[in-house]
Design a protein around this motif. Structure first.
Motif, PDB file in Angstrom:
ATOM      1  N   ASP A  55       7.810   0.838  -9.517  1.00 13.08           N
ATOM      2  CA  ASP A  55       9.008   1.195  -8.767  1.00 13.08           C
ATOM      3  C   ASP A  55       8.681   1.527  -7.315  1.00 13.08           C
ATOM      4  O   ASP A  55       9.463   1.215  -6.411  1.00 13.08           O
ATOM      5  CB  ASP A  55       9.696   2.393  -9.426  1.00 13.08           C
ATOM      6  CG  ASP A  55      10.334   2.043 -10.760  1.00 13.08           C
ATOM      7  OD1 ASP A  55      10.652   0.858 -10.965  1.00 13.08           O
ATOM      8  OD2 ASP A  55      10.501   2.942 -11.598  1.00 13.08           O
ATOM      9  N   HIS A  56       7.527   2.154  -7.105  1.00  9.70           N
ATOM     10  CA  HIS A  56       7.179   2.601  -5.760  1.00  9.70           C
ATOM     11  C   HIS A  56       6.596   1.495  -4.897  1.00  9.70           C
ATOM     12  O   HIS A  56       6.927   1.367  -3.712  1.00  9.70           O
ATOM     13  CB  HIS A  56       6.172   3.755  -5.844  1.00  9.70           C
ATOM     14  CG  HIS A  56       5.836   4.360  -4.513  1.00  9.70           C
ATOM     15  ND1 HIS A  56       4.786   3.911  -3.729  1.00  9.70           N
ATOM     16  CD2 HIS A  56       6.408   5.365  -3.814  1.00  9.70           C
ATOM     17  CE1 HIS A  56       4.728   4.621  -2.619  1.00  9.70           C
ATOM     18  NE2 HIS A  56       5.697   5.511  -2.641  1.00  9.70           N
ATOM     19  N   TRP A  57       5.711   0.656  -5.499  1.00 12.91           N
ATOM     20  CA  TRP A  57       4.941  -0.287  -4.705  1.00 12.91           C
ATOM     21  C   TRP A  57       5.407  -1.733  -4.785  1.00 12.91           C
ATOM     22  O   TRP A  57       5.110  -2.521  -3.878  1.00 12.91           O
ATOM     23  CB  TRP A  57       3.465  -0.246  -5.127  1.00 12.91           C
ATOM     24  CG  TRP A  57       2.764   1.013  -4.770  1.00 12.91           C
ATOM     25  CD1 TRP A  57       2.497   2.075  -5.591  1.00 12.91           C
ATOM     26  CD2 TRP A  57       2.245   1.376  -3.489  1.00 12.91           C
ATOM     27  NE1 TRP A  57       1.838   3.058  -4.919  1.00 12.91           N
ATOM     28  CE2 TRP A  57       1.663   2.656  -3.617  1.00 12.91           C
ATOM     29  CE3 TRP A  57       2.203   0.724  -2.261  1.00 12.91           C
ATOM     30  CZ2 TRP A  57       1.059   3.306  -2.552  1.00 12.91           C
ATOM     31  CZ3 TRP A  57       1.594   1.377  -1.194  1.00 12.91           C
ATOM     32  CH2 TRP A  57       1.035   2.644  -1.343  1.00 12.91           C
ATOM     33  N   ILE A  58       6.132  -2.090  -5.834  1.00 15.08           N
ATOM     34  CA  ILE A  58       6.343  -3.520  -6.089  1.00 15.08           C
ATOM     35  C   ILE A  58       7.807  -3.928  -6.069  1.00 15.08           C
ATOM     36  O   ILE A  58       8.187  -4.882  -5.386  1.00 15.08           O
ATOM     37  CB  ILE A  58       5.702  -3.907  -7.441  1.00 15.08           C
ATOM     38  CG1 ILE A  58       4.183  -3.730  -7.347  1.00 15.08           C
ATOM     39  CG2 ILE A  58       6.050  -5.342  -7.822  1.00 15.08           C
ATOM     40  CD1 ILE A  58       3.456  -4.000  -8.635  1.00 15.08           C
ATOM     41  N   ARG A  59       8.639  -3.254  -6.820  1.00 15.70           N
ATOM     42  CA  ARG A  59      10.040  -3.681  -6.937  1.00 15.70           C
ATOM     43  C   ARG A  59      10.735  -3.590  -5.591  1.00 15.70           C
ATOM     44  O   ARG A  59      10.688  -2.583  -4.896  1.00 15.70           O
ATOM     45  CB  ARG A  59      10.790  -2.835  -7.969  1.00 15.70           C
ATOM     46  CG  ARG A  59      10.197  -2.935  -9.356  1.00 15.70           C
ATOM     47  CD  ARG A  59      11.042  -2.244 -10.385  1.00 15.70           C
ATOM     48  NE  ARG A  59      12.152  -3.075 -10.826  1.00 15.70           N
ATOM     49  CZ  ARG A  59      13.011  -2.734 -11.783  1.00 15.70           C
ATOM     50  NH1 ARG A  59      12.894  -1.549 -12.377  1.00 15.70           N
ATOM     51  NH2 ARG A  59      13.970  -3.540 -12.139  1.00 15.70           N
ATOM     52  N   GLY A  60      11.362  -4.702  -5.212  1.00  8.32           N
ATOM     53  CA  GLY A  60      12.090  -4.739  -3.952  1.00  8.32           C
ATOM     54  C   GLY A  60      11.216  -4.910  -2.724  1.00  8.32           C
ATOM     55  O   GLY A  60      11.726  -4.846  -1.598  1.00  8.32           O
ATOM     56  N   GLN A  61       9.923  -5.164  -2.915  1.00  9.30           N
ATOM     57  CA  GLN A  61       9.006  -5.280  -1.773  1.00  9.30           C
ATOM     58  C   GLN A  61       8.716  -6.728  -1.385  1.00  9.30           C
ATOM     59  O   GLN A  61       7.902  -6.971  -0.500  1.00  9.30           O
ATOM     60  CB  GLN A  61       7.685  -4.570  -2.100  1.00  9.30           C
ATOM     61  CG  GLN A  61       7.818  -3.090  -2.392  1.00  9.30           C
ATOM     62  CD  GLN A  61       8.344  -2.317  -1.202  1.00  9.30           C
ATOM     63  OE1 GLN A  61       7.974  -2.572  -0.060  1.00  9.30           O
ATOM     64  NE2 GLN A  61       9.225  -1.358  -1.474  1.00  9.30           N
ATOM     65  N   PHE A  64       5.060  -8.863  -0.369  1.00  6.12           N
ATOM     66  CA  PHE A  64       4.071  -7.789  -0.359  1.00  6.12           C
ATOM     67  C   PHE A  64       3.908  -7.199  -1.750  1.00  6.12           C
ATOM     68  O   PHE A  64       2.794  -6.969  -2.218  1.00  6.12           O
ATOM     69  CB  PHE A  64       4.483  -6.696   0.627  1.00  6.12           C
ATOM     70  CG  PHE A  64       3.597  -5.477   0.566  1.00  6.12           C
ATOM     71  CD1 PHE A  64       2.354  -5.477   1.173  1.00  6.12           C
ATOM     72  CD2 PHE A  64       4.014  -4.328  -0.112  1.00  6.12           C
ATOM     73  CE1 PHE A  64       1.531  -4.353   1.109  1.00  6.12           C
ATOM     74  CE2 PHE A  64       3.195  -3.212  -0.183  1.00  6.12           C
ATOM     75  CZ  PHE A  64       1.956  -3.227   0.438  1.00  6.12           C
ATOM     76  N   GLY A  65       5.022  -6.955  -2.424  1.00  7.64           N
ATOM     77  CA  GLY A  65       4.956  -6.411  -3.770  1.00  7.64           C
ATOM     78  C   GLY A  65       4.272  -7.362  -4.739  1.00  7.64           C
ATOM     79  O   GLY A  65       3.501  -6.926  -5.602  1.00  7.64           O
ATOM     80  N   GLU A  66       4.536  -8.654  -4.606  1.00 10.27           N
ATOM     81  CA  GLU A  66       3.881  -9.627  -5.471  1.00 10.27           C
ATOM     82  C   GLU A  66       2.376  -9.640  -5.229  1.00 10.27           C
ATOM     83  O   GLU A  66       1.588  -9.717  -6.180  1.00 10.27           O
ATOM     84  CB  GLU A  66       4.473 -11.015  -5.229  1.00 10.27           C
ATOM     85  CG  GLU A  66       5.944 -11.128  -5.645  1.00 10.27           C
ATOM     86  CD  GLU A  66       6.523 -12.497  -5.351  1.00 10.27           C
ATOM     87  OE1 GLU A  66       5.763 -13.367  -4.873  1.00 10.27           O
ATOM     88  OE2 GLU A  66       7.728 -12.710  -5.618  1.00 10.27           O
TER      89      GLU A  66
END
Length: 236
Positions: A55-61, A64-66
């Motif tokens: 939730d903090h680092w990946i979702r919606g990023q 970059f998150g991938e």
């Protein structure tokens, strides 16, 4: 011939044993440090903390998150953390399609890193040990992999039992070629990866049908793995 210079002298054997022990210690230390870094930074996939990390680092990023997911998933798989946890969080973060692709990529990259790490550090040591008493327990699995690298690897990957990291290291320490080992690993990873991606996606959006499909695929994977393993020759 001098007692300290002959190829078969006690001094030479002792020196070789020290070098071999040092290489194996380096191998274990490298994997241990990787696992410690992942856990210390809170990057270990799996469980509530893993979902919070997603939730903090990946979702919606976006991209970059991938990229972060692939890097952390690769490190986790290489260090021996459960690949199923990587797939679960892939489904939770990206859904079924993208989650499966990214999770599988991370798992295969982690597999390759562990394989190559073992090959660079300890292959000579393993070859010598497989000739002696130490190799009696590992010899049947080693011979099965050597006799049919693709088929035996595929069968073992489909089964939910066994240690993923141990198989990676044994393959790297043995004389297996990397390409068929990785190809069979990717194909063998796919069913369980899809299962846990669907479970993660189901947790994210409460899709009961996906959870049931995941359970069915898990059963199919196990049955197929057992069938393939029985068909594969023992090798040797």
């Amino acid at each position: 011939m001098s007692a300290t210079t002959g190829a078969g002298t006690p001094a030479t054997r002792t020196r070789r044993a020290v070098v071999a022990a040092g290489r194996m210690a380096l191998l274990a230390a490298g994997l241990g440090v990787a696992g410690w870094i992942i856990r210390t930074l809170g990057l270990a996939p799996g469980g509530e903390s893993g979902m919070a990390w997603v939730d903090h680092w990946i979702r919606g990023q976006g991209l970059f998150g991938e990229a972060v997911f692939i890097a952390a998933g690769t490190a986790a798989a290489a260090a021996g953390l459960p690949r199923q946890a990587v797939a679960f969080l892939g489904g939770y973060a990206f859904g079924a399609t993208i989650g499966t692709a990214l999770s599988l990529l991370a798992q295969v990259l982690g597999c390759a890193i562990a394989f190559l790490w073992a090959r660079m550090i300890g292959r000579g040591w393993a070859e010598r040990r497989l000739q002696g008493r130490f190799g009696r327990r590992l010899r049947p699995l080693h011979d099965r992999l050597a006799g049919s690298p693709f088929g035996a690897t595929l069968a073992l990957r489909l089964l939910p039992v066994g240690n993923n990291l141990a198989l990676n290291l044994l393959a790297g320490l043995s004389g297996l070629r990397l390409a068929p080992f990785l190809a069979a690993s990717a194909l063998g990873y796919l069913p369980q990866t899809l299962v846990f991606v669907l479970l993660g996606d189901g947790v994210a959006v409460d899709r009961t049908a996906q959870l049931l499909l995941g359970a069915a695929l898990f059963v199919v994977s196990v049955v197929l793995g057992i069938w393939l393993l029985r068909r594969e020759p023992a090798g040797g």
